[in-house]
Design a protein around this motif. Structure first.
Motif, mmCIF file in Angstrom:
data_model
loop_
_atom_site.group_PDB
_atom_site.id
_atom_site.type_symbol
_atom_site.label_atom_id
_atom_site.label_comp_id
_atom_site.label_asym_id
_atom_site.label_seq_id
_atom_site.Cartn_x
_atom_site.Cartn_y
_atom_site.Cartn_z
ATOM 1 N N LYS A 42 0.821 -1.210 0.000
ATOM 2 C CA LYS A 42 0.000 0.000 0.000
ATOM 3 C C LYS A 42 0.858 1.264 0.000
ATOM 4 O O LYS A 42 0.436 2.310 -0.502
ATOM 5 C CB LYS A 42 -0.926 0.010 1.219
ATOM 6 N N LEU A 43 2.056 1.173 0.549
ATOM 7 C CA LEU A 43 2.922 2.346 0.608
ATOM 8 C C LEU A 43 3.394 2.789 -0.768
ATOM 9 O O LEU A 43 3.827 3.930 -0.948
ATOM 10 C CB LEU A 43 4.132 2.063 1.502
ATOM 11 N N LEU A 44 3.304 1.903 -1.754
ATOM 12 C CA LEU A 44 3.733 2.262 -3.102
ATOM 13 C C LEU A 44 2.802 3.288 -3.748
ATOM 14 O O LEU A 44 3.162 3.904 -4.755
ATOM 15 C CB LEU A 44 3.825 1.018 -3.988
ATOM 16 N N ASN A 45 1.619 3.460 -3.162
ATOM 17 C CA ASN A 45 0.686 4.467 -3.674
ATOM 18 C C ASN A 45 0.769 5.776 -2.905
ATOM 19 O O ASN A 45 -0.030 6.688 -3.135
ATOM 20 C CB ASN A 45 -0.744 3.933 -3.623
ATOM 21 N N GLU A 46 1.741 5.877 -1.985
ATOM 22 C CA GLU A 46 1.894 7.078 -1.182
ATOM 23 C C GLU A 46 3.109 7.881 -1.629
ATOM 24 O O GLU A 46 3.910 7.430 -2.450
ATOM 25 C CB GLU A 46 1.988 6.706 0.303
ATOM 26 N N HIS A 47 3.256 9.062 -1.058
ATOM 27 C CA HIS A 47 4.261 10.012 -1.541
ATOM 28 C C HIS A 47 5.694 9.538 -1.355
ATOM 29 O O HIS A 47 6.590 10.010 -2.049
ATOM 30 C CB HIS A 47 4.071 11.357 -0.848
ATOM 31 N N ILE A 48 5.913 8.602 -0.438
ATOM 32 C CA ILE A 48 7.291 8.139 -0.257
ATOM 33 C C ILE A 48 7.775 7.341 -1.462
ATOM 34 O O ILE A 48 8.981 7.205 -1.680
ATOM 35 C CB ILE A 48 7.467 7.316 1.033
ATOM 36 N N ALA A 49 6.837 6.832 -2.269
ATOM 37 C CA ALA A 49 7.199 6.011 -3.422
ATOM 38 C C ALA A 49 7.080 6.753 -4.737
ATOM 39 O O ALA A 49 7.766 6.400 -5.713
ATOM 40 C CB ALA A 49 6.330 4.751 -3.465
ATOM 41 N N VAL A 50 6.220 7.770 -4.804
ATOM 42 C CA VAL A 50 5.909 8.407 -6.086
ATOM 43 C C VAL A 50 5.406 9.825 -5.827
ATOM 44 O O VAL A 50 4.758 10.089 -4.804
ATOM 45 C CB VAL A 50 4.847 7.579 -6.847
ATOM 46 N N ASP A 51 5.703 10.742 -6.734
ATOM 47 C CA ASP A 51 5.108 12.078 -6.684
ATOM 48 C C ASP A 51 3.720 11.996 -7.317
ATOM 49 O O ASP A 51 3.576 11.973 -8.544
ATOM 50 C CB ASP A 51 5.975 13.080 -7.434
ATOM 51 N N ILE A 52 2.716 11.937 -6.456
ATOM 52 C CA ILE A 52 1.339 11.749 -6.888
ATOM 53 C C ILE A 52 0.931 12.849 -7.870
ATOM 54 O O ILE A 52 1.168 14.033 -7.634
ATOM 55 C CB ILE A 52 0.413 11.729 -5.657
ATOM 56 N N GLY A 53 0.335 12.434 -8.994
ATOM 57 C CA GLY A 53 -0.201 13.369 -9.969
ATOM 58 C C GLY A 53 0.756 13.817 -11.047
ATOM 59 O O GLY A 53 0.334 14.345 -12.082
ATOM 60 N N VAL A 54 2.052 13.604 -10.838
ATOM 61 C CA VAL A 54 3.054 14.157 -11.757
ATOM 62 C C VAL A 54 3.046 13.463 -13.121
ATOM 63 O O VAL A 54 3.159 14.121 -14.166
ATOM 64 C CB VAL A 54 4.453 14.088 -11.105
ATOM 65 N N GLU A 55 2.905 12.146 -13.123
ATOM 66 C CA GLU A 55 2.959 11.436 -14.402
ATOM 67 C C GLU A 55 1.840 11.901 -15.335
ATOM 68 O O GLU A 55 2.075 12.116 -16.534
ATOM 69 C CB GLU A 55 2.868 9.928 -14.188
ATOM 70 N N GLY A 56 0.638 12.059 -14.799
ATOM 71 C CA GLY A 56 -0.476 12.502 -15.624
ATOM 72 C C GLY A 56 -0.251 13.880 -16.208
ATOM 73 O O GLY A 56 -0.597 14.141 -17.372
ATOM 74 N N ILE A 57 0.334 14.779 -15.424
ATOM 75 C CA ILE A 57 0.602 16.126 -15.927
ATOM 76 C C ILE A 57 1.683 16.090 -16.997
ATOM 77 O O ILE A 57 1.559 16.723 -18.053
ATOM 78 C CB ILE A 57 1.029 17.061 -14.780
ATOM 79 N N ALA A 58 2.765 15.351 -16.748
ATOM 80 C CA ALA A 58 3.855 15.280 -17.721
ATOM 81 C C ALA A 58 3.363 14.718 -19.050
ATOM 82 O O ALA A 58 3.722 15.214 -20.126
ATOM 83 C CB ALA A 58 4.999 14.439 -17.164
ATOM 84 N N ASP A 59 2.533 13.677 -18.989
ATOM 85 C CA ASP A 59 1.976 13.112 -20.218
ATOM 86 C C ASP A 59 1.106 14.129 -20.956
ATOM 87 O O ASP A 59 1.163 14.254 -22.184
ATOM 88 C CB ASP A 59 1.157 11.859 -19.905
ATOM 89 N N ARG A 60 0.286 14.866 -20.216
ATOM 90 C CA ARG A 60 -0.580 15.865 -20.848
ATOM 91 C C ARG A 60 0.233 17.004 -21.456
ATOM 92 O O ARG A 60 -0.085 17.495 -22.536
ATOM 93 C CB ARG A 60 -1.574 16.404 -19.821
ATOM 94 N N LEU A 61 1.262 17.445 -20.756
ATOM 95 C CA LEU A 61 2.107 18.494 -21.307
ATOM 96 C C LEU A 61 2.708 18.060 -22.640
ATOM 97 O O LEU A 61 2.787 18.842 -23.589
ATOM 98 C CB LEU A 61 3.216 18.862 -20.328
#
Length: 241
Positions: A42-61
């Motif tokens: 479950k920790l892989l979905n938290e901020h210690i593992a990933v910057d939440i939201g960043v991948e979606g923004i980078a793809d859209r950009l």
């Protein structure tokens, strides 16, 4: 992670040199086969593992706004691509009070060879080819840390080390959008700026390290809204530096 590469590049062949380039060091929570971090999944979905939201923004950009992107495909808990090679936390044994037992005694050199070095080598090659006018380092931060009760009121922050010329413009323009804008908050780019120190400051390339509070971008709608705003604001910043 595609074809065992620790990065993917989006829309890099569809733009002319001299524009913007987005870099997302902490975009993924992927843990490759053969690496056991020894943590609750479950920790892989938290901020210690990933910057939440960043991948979606980078793809859209990249796909919708013509800003190509170099995006990490491995979790920062496996190898933190936004650290120098000699930083003790490049393979972290703890994060925000959480122990990462599988990284204790890990072969750091092997992880650098597998993830860190190819990621930065290919980013360097991409920068040399595209000759971007400005780099965008995209990150996100939590409204608060588990190890602290201090609230983080900024909706967006600009981080920088020595070169603040782009950040100053961006702070002003985001402020004009009615946002609470952090200036080297919630931590200082003078202390942690590894990727931009290496690829931007060392080469004299203006850059904006943008940190967005995660509750702004934890939905697709939020990511789409911020992609539009980033493309507009940072496009204007690039014209001023």
């Amino acid at each position: 992670m595609i074809d065992n590469l620790p990065y993917r590049q989006v829309a890099v062949d569809e733009v002319r040199p001299g524009g913007l380039l987005c870099v997302a060091d902490h975009a993924s929570n992927y843990v490759p086969d053969g690496i056991d971090l020894g943590i609750d999944p479950k920790l892989l979905n938290e901020h210690i593992a990933v910057d939440i939201g960043v991948e979606g923004i980078a793809d859209r950009l990249a796909r919708r706004h013509g800003i190509p992107a170099h995006i990490a495909c491995v979790s920062r808990l496996v190898c933190d691509l936004h650290r120098n090679e000699d930083d003790r936390s490049v393979v972290p044994t703890e994060s925000d009070g959480k122990l990462i037992p599988g990284n204790i005694g890990a072969d750091v050199e092997a992880r650098l060879n597998l993830f860190h070095r190819p990621y930065h080598y290919e980013l360097g090659k991409l920068i040399e080819r595209l000759k971007p006018r400005m780099l965008i380092a995209l990150h996100s931060f939590t409204p608060s840390l588990d190890t602290s009760d201090e609230e983080r009121p900024w909706e967006v922050s600009l981080l920088y080390n020595k070169d603040d010329r782009a950040a100053r413009h961006a702070i002003r323009l985001f402020g004009e959008q009615g946002l609470n804008v952090g200036d080297n908050q919630p931590y200082s780019g003078k202390e942690l700026n590894a990727t931009m120190d290496r690829h931007a400051e060392a080469n004299g390339i203006p850059y904006c390290t943008v940190e967005i509070r995660q509750d702004q971008i934890d939905t697709k709608a939020g990511q789409a809204r911020w992609a539009v705003m980033l493309a507009d604001v940072l496009g204007r910043v690039a014209l001023e530096v």
